[in-house]
Design a protein around this motif. Structure first.
Motif, PDB file in Angstrom:
ATOM      1  N   LEU A 153      42.856 -22.811  -6.306  1.00 36.09           N
ATOM      2  CA  LEU A 153      42.694 -24.194  -6.741  1.00 36.09           C
ATOM      3  C   LEU A 153      42.467 -24.220  -8.243  1.00 36.09           C
ATOM      4  O   LEU A 153      41.545 -23.586  -8.748  1.00 36.09           O
TER       5      LEU A 153
ATOM      6  N   HIS B  97      41.030 -26.019 -11.059  1.00 38.93           N
ATOM      7  CA  HIS B  97      40.035 -27.066 -11.321  1.00 38.93           C
ATOM      8  C   HIS B  97      40.308 -27.627 -12.716  1.00 38.93           C
ATOM      9  O   HIS B  97      40.328 -26.881 -13.685  1.00 38.93           O
TER      10      HIS B  97
ATOM     11  N   SER C  68      35.367 -30.127  -4.790  1.00 42.32           N
ATOM     12  CA  SER C  68      36.332 -29.293  -4.069  1.00 42.32           C
ATOM     13  C   SER C  68      35.822 -27.876  -3.874  1.00 42.32           C
ATOM     14  O   SER C  68      36.040 -27.265  -2.838  1.00 42.32           O
TER      15      SER C  68
ATOM     16  N   LEU D  67      44.345 -30.001  -9.225  1.00 42.34           N
ATOM     17  CA  LEU D  67      43.704 -31.322  -9.196  1.00 42.34           C
ATOM     18  C   LEU D  67      44.282 -32.234 -10.273  1.00 42.34           C
ATOM     19  O   LEU D  67      44.476 -31.814 -11.418  1.00 42.34           O
TER      20      LEU D  67
ATOM     21  N   GLN E 125      42.813 -37.007  -7.219  1.00 40.98           N
ATOM     22  CA  GLN E 125      41.397 -37.319  -7.077  1.00 40.98           C
ATOM     23  C   GLN E 125      41.182 -38.574  -6.234  1.00 40.98           C
ATOM     24  O   GLN E 125      40.220 -38.670  -5.490  1.00 40.98           O
TER      25      GLN E 125
ATOM     26  N   LEU F 146      41.647 -37.480  -2.476  1.00 46.59           N
ATOM     27  CA  LEU F 146      41.323 -36.048  -2.477  1.00 46.59           C
ATOM     28  C   LEU F 146      41.317 -35.402  -1.088  1.00 46.59           C
ATOM     29  O   LEU F 146      41.959 -34.372  -0.876  1.00 46.59           O
TER      30      LEU F 146
ATOM     31  N   MET G  41      43.969 -32.695   0.125  1.00 45.06           N
ATOM     32  CA  MET G  41      43.415 -31.364   0.392  1.00 45.06           C
ATOM     33  C   MET G  41      43.819 -30.914   1.794  1.00 45.06           C
ATOM     34  O   MET G  41      44.170 -29.754   2.008  1.00 45.06           O
TER      35      MET G  41
END
Ligand SMILES: *[C@@H]1O[C@H](CO)[C@@H](O)[C@H](O)[C@H]1NC(C)=O
Ligand SMILES: *[C@@H]1O[C@H](CO)[C@@H](O)[C@H](O)[C@H]1NC(C)=O
Length: 323
Positions: A48, A50, A59, A99, A219, A222, A226
């Motif tokens: 992931l 970030h 997350s 993200l 976001q 999310l 996800m």
């Protein structure tokens, strides 16, 4: 008597039918935030990326909780944190999710929560941090403060700081930290092109989100995104199947993006980071961007982020039509 109500009844029925049809069409729209049919030769790691103030802290806590223990040496998941770059090679053997956030809302979050970061990169900016040397306020930014922050944080040529941040951390990761290295006298390998805002603009104009990640997590949606990414990860290799504790994930998803879990011991650290608690940290995006002139600033400085990531407007969620 009854016939008098007939036209009204018919009208109401038609209206209701249209409404139901519309909502069915909207909810039936499948998000296209994931590359179809991702398959790996060897067991991948779920990586992931970030990006600051796009749901990363939340997350991280979520992944820590929902990924099962892996008896083999191979890490099931890892985070490339907000102060490190994602390189094209990362995508070869790993399942990469990144993200993303609406550019206007993202600027609001940076101005309120990490205003000095825009200057910490050390790149030439339009002007100094208008919020003062420390930069942080003990209250929400006003519209004027936000406007000045957004204008000053741009490059002298007008490239917004969020665009620059994404350019440096994913699109042209060789240039990551270039200005800081020069300042520290480290003589970076890469040359002057890392100092070209014009080049960054051009790179962003031709950048293709499909080539940067296997999956994008917005976001604004999310948990849904996800879920899509984790599902695709599990399908990407037989050994990746059954990596996720879906019961826990669904428990988090059912309760306003998982705040309930934050009240349990392990979750208390990241409690403040839950997306639905963010109103406490800054004024709502819509309030800041009522004035078209405010919207225009982001439209110009972060132009390509709107178009590339399906954001039709300030503060709106993405259409998630990446693939
Ligand atoms: C980067 O470019 C600016 C002009 O846009 C220049 O003033 C500055 O000295 C350059 N920085 C470095 C480290 O070369
Ligand atoms: C949601 O979270 C709140 C706060 O932790 C909790 O009081 C509530 O019972 C939870 N609801 C569900 C359906 O889990």
């Amino acid at each position: 008597m009854a016939w008098r109500w007939l036209p009204w009844l018919l009208g109401a029925c038609t209206g209701l039918a249209l409404l139901l049809l519309q909502s069915a069409m909207q909810s039936g729209k499948v998000p296209r935030n994931v590359q179809p049919e991702v398959r790996f030769q060897a067991m991948p790691t779920f990586v992931l990326k970030h990006n600051s103030k796009a749901g990363g802290t939340f997350s991280r806590t979520l992944l820590k909780a929902v990924f099962k223990f892996n008896p083999s040496k191979k890490a099931l998941w890892k985070i490339i944190d907000d102060d490190n770059a994602l390189f094209p090679n990362d995508k070869k053997k790993n399942f990469v999710a990144v993200l993303m956030r609406n550019p206007c809302a993202w600027n609001v979050a940076w101005a309120n929560e990490c205003p000095t970061k825009a200057w910490d990169f050390g790149r030439p900016t339009f002007a100094a941090n208008p919020l003062g040397p420390m930069g942080y306020l003990e209250r929400h930014t006003t519209d004027t403060e936000l406007r000045n922050w957004m204008l000053n944080a741009r490059s002298p040529e007008g490239l917004g700081v969020i665009s620059f941040y994404l350019w440096q951390s994913m699109v042209c990761p060789k240039c990551w930290g270039w200005h800081r290295k020069v300042k520290e006298g480290l003589n970076p390998k890469e040359g002057e092109h890392c100092n070209s805002s014009h080049r960054a603009q051009q790179d962003m104009a031709v950048m293709n989100p499909q080539s940067l990640a296997h999956c994008w997590i917005f976001q604004e949606t999310l948990m849904e995104d996800m879920r899509v990414c984790l599902t695709a990860f599990e399908a990407s290799h037989p050994a990746a199947a059954d990596s996720v504790r879906w019961d826990l994930f669904e428990k988090a998803a059912a309760n306003q993006s998982g705040e309930a879990l934050f009240f349990e011991r392990d979750w208390s650290v990241a409690r403040w980071a839950a997306p639905s608690l963010q109103y406490r940290r800054h004024k709502p995006c819509e309030e800041h961007f009522r004035d078209p002139a405010m919207r225009q600033i982001v439209r110009q400085s972060d132009a390509h982020l709107f178009e590339k990531f399906g954001y039709s407007d300030c503060c709106a969620p993405s259409s998630r039509e990446i693939w």
